[in-house]
Design a protein around this motif. Structure first.
Motif, short mmCIF file in Angstrom:
data_model
loop_
_atom_site.label_atom_id
_atom_site.label_comp_id
_atom_site.label_asym_id
_atom_site.label_seq_id
_atom_site.Cartn_x
_atom_site.Cartn_y
_atom_site.Cartn_z
N LEU A 68 1.11 24.78 29.94
CA LEU A 68 0.09 25.82 29.87
C LEU A 68 -0.84 25.76 31.08
CD1 LEU A 68 -1.23 28.16 28.31
CD2 LEU A 68 -2.63 26.43 27.15
N VAL A 69 -1.25 24.55 31.43
CA VAL A 69 -2.11 24.37 32.61
C VAL A 69 -1.37 24.83 33.86
CG1 VAL A 69 -3.26 22.67 34.07
CG2 VAL A 69 -3.51 22.56 31.57
N GLU A 70 -0.11 24.49 33.97
CA GLU A 70 0.68 24.91 35.13
C GLU A 70 0.75 26.43 35.23
OE1 GLU A 70 5.17 24.47 37.05
OE2 GLU A 70 4.71 23.49 35.13
N LEU A 71 0.98 27.10 34.11
CA LEU A 71 1.03 28.57 34.10
C LEU A 71 -0.32 29.16 34.51
CD1 LEU A 71 3.05 29.05 30.80
CD2 LEU A 71 3.81 29.72 33.09
N CYS A 72 -1.39 28.59 33.97
CA CYS A 72 -2.73 29.08 34.31
C CYS A 72 -3.04 28.89 35.78
CB CYS A 72 -3.78 28.39 33.44
SG CYS A 72 -3.77 28.94 31.72
N VAL A 73 -2.74 27.71 36.30
CA VAL A 73 -3.01 27.43 37.71
C VAL A 73 -2.24 28.40 38.60
CG1 VAL A 73 -2.63 25.72 39.55
CG2 VAL A 73 -3.66 25.02 37.38
N ALA A 74 -0.99 28.66 38.26
CA ALA A 74 -0.17 29.58 39.05
C ALA A 74 -0.77 30.98 39.07
CB ALA A 74 1.25 29.63 38.51
N MET A 75 -1.45 31.35 37.97
CA MET A 75 -2.02 32.70 37.89
C MET A 75 -3.52 32.70 38.15
SD MET A 75 0.19 34.40 34.79
CE MET A 75 0.08 33.05 33.60
N ASP A 76 -4.02 31.58 38.71
CA ASP A 76 -5.42 31.46 39.11
C ASP A 76 -6.38 31.72 37.95
OD1 ASP A 76 -7.32 30.84 41.02
OD2 ASP A 76 -7.64 32.93 41.58
N GLU A 77 -6.06 31.12 36.81
CA GLU A 77 -6.86 31.25 35.59
C GLU A 77 -7.23 29.87 35.11
OE1 GLU A 77 -8.38 33.37 32.07
OE2 GLU A 77 -7.90 33.94 34.11
N LEU A 78 -8.48 29.69 34.70
CA LEU A 78 -8.87 28.42 34.11
C LEU A 78 -8.27 28.34 32.71
CD1 LEU A 78 -12.62 28.26 35.18
CD2 LEU A 78 -10.72 26.89 36.08
N PRO A 79 -7.57 27.25 32.41
CA PRO A 79 -6.95 27.14 31.08
C PRO A 79 -7.97 27.29 29.94
CG PRO A 79 -6.17 25.39 32.52
CD PRO A 79 -7.26 26.10 33.25
N GLN A 80 -9.17 26.77 30.14
CA GLN A 80 -10.17 26.87 29.09
C GLN A 80 -10.60 28.32 28.84
OE1 GLN A 80 -10.56 25.10 31.95
NE2 GLN A 80 -12.64 25.23 32.72
N ASP A 81 -10.56 29.16 29.88
CA ASP A 81 -10.90 30.57 29.69
C ASP A 81 -9.82 31.28 28.89
OD1 ASP A 81 -13.20 30.12 31.14
OD2 ASP A 81 -12.45 31.06 32.99
N LEU A 82 -8.57 30.98 29.21
CA LEU A 82 -7.46 31.57 28.46
C LEU A 82 -7.52 31.15 27.00
CD1 LEU A 82 -4.66 33.13 28.57
CD2 LEU A 82 -3.67 30.85 28.72
N LEU A 83 -7.73 29.85 26.76
CA LEU A 83 -7.79 29.35 25.38
C LEU A 83 -9.00 29.89 24.64
CD1 LEU A 83 -6.56 25.69 25.87
CD2 LEU A 83 -5.35 27.57 24.76
N ALA A 84 -10.10 30.13 25.34
CA ALA A 84 -11.28 30.71 24.69
C ALA A 84 -10.97 32.12 24.19
CB ALA A 84 -12.46 30.72 25.65
N ARG A 85 -10.25 32.89 25.00
CA ARG A 85 -9.87 34.25 24.56
C ARG A 85 -8.96 34.18 23.33
NH1 ARG A 85 -9.29 34.97 30.02
NH2 ARG A 85 -7.02 35.06 29.93
N VAL A 86 -7.99 33.27 23.38
CA VAL A 86 -7.08 33.11 22.24
C VAL A 86 -7.88 32.71 21.00
CG1 VAL A 86 -5.16 31.76 21.31
CG2 VAL A 86 -5.09 32.55 23.68
N HIS A 87 -8.77 31.76 21.17
CA HIS A 87 -9.57 31.28 20.05
C HIS A 87 -10.39 32.41 19.43
CE1 HIS A 87 -11.54 28.15 17.70
NE2 HIS A 87 -12.63 28.87 17.85
N ARG A 88 -11.04 33.21 20.28
CA ARG A 88 -11.83 34.34 19.77
C ARG A 88 -10.97 35.30 18.97
NH1 ARG A 88 -14.36 34.03 24.73
NH2 ARG A 88 -13.07 35.67 25.59
N ARG A 89 -9.79 35.57 19.51
CA ARG A 89 -8.91 36.52 18.81
C ARG A 89 -8.39 35.96 17.49
NH1 ARG A 89 -4.45 39.00 22.53
NH2 ARG A 89 -4.05 40.10 20.59
N VAL A 90 -8.08 34.68 17.46
CA VAL A 90 -7.51 34.09 16.25
C VAL A 90 -8.59 33.82 15.20
CG1 VAL A 90 -6.35 32.05 15.31
CG2 VAL A 90 -5.52 33.09 17.43
#
Length: 157
Positions: A58-80
């Motif tokens: 997951l971190v590798e995917l985020c880094v490749a797309m210039d996204e902080l993993p914690q930001d992606l997980l925060a969005r997921v968390h809010r939605r779930v």
């Protein structure tokens, strides 16, 4: 609190797909930016939420797309965890982009919301608010929901 694993994986996959698409990349293009050798099928199953992704991957995917993993997980968390049953989720940018004349009052409201500093792109509205918006648009609530589904920016929670 119980975690719905299937829902979490699906939402995580949706967020990964959105992130990739915002970059304008195909899965093949994303794959070229990864340091690991991941098959396109594996990437697809991550995005569909049918395969679990390790933290390192997951971190590798985020880094490749210039996204902080914690930001992606925060969005997921809010939605779930923050979505409330009985609410309708709207993507304001899609409403603003739509040109249906009957949705003009809703479009103006969405434009105003997006102009506010720090305004979220997505909002969740309860049924009474949807009823009020339907009246503004001279539509019934089911008619408004049908039009919003056609924009592909509405989901019932």
């Amino acid at each position: 609190m119980r975690i719905d694993n299937d829902l979490y994986q699906r939402i995580l996959g949706e967020e990964l797909r959105k992130l990739r698409r915002r970059r304008g990349w195909t899965r093949k293009e994303l794959n070229q930016h990864l340091q690991s050798d991941i098959s396109l099928q594996t990437l697809a199953t991550y995005e569909l939420g049918t395969r679990q992704c390790s933290v390192v991957r997951l971190v590798e995917l985020c880094v490749a797309m210039d996204e902080l993993p914690q930001d992606l997980l925060a969005r997921v968390h809010r939605r779930v965890f923050a979505d409330e049953p009985g609410k309708v989720r709207l993507d304001l940018t899609r409403i603003v982009a739509d040109e249906r004349t009957e949705l003009l009052p809703l479009r103006r409201w969405a434009e105003d919301r997006l102009r506010q500093p720090g305004a979220p792109r997505e909002v969740r509205l309860d049924r009474s608010t949807m009823s009020w918006m339907a009246q503004l648009c001279n539509l019934s609530v089911p008619e408004l929901l049908d039009r919003l589904r056609a924009i592909s920016g509405v989901e019932d929670d």
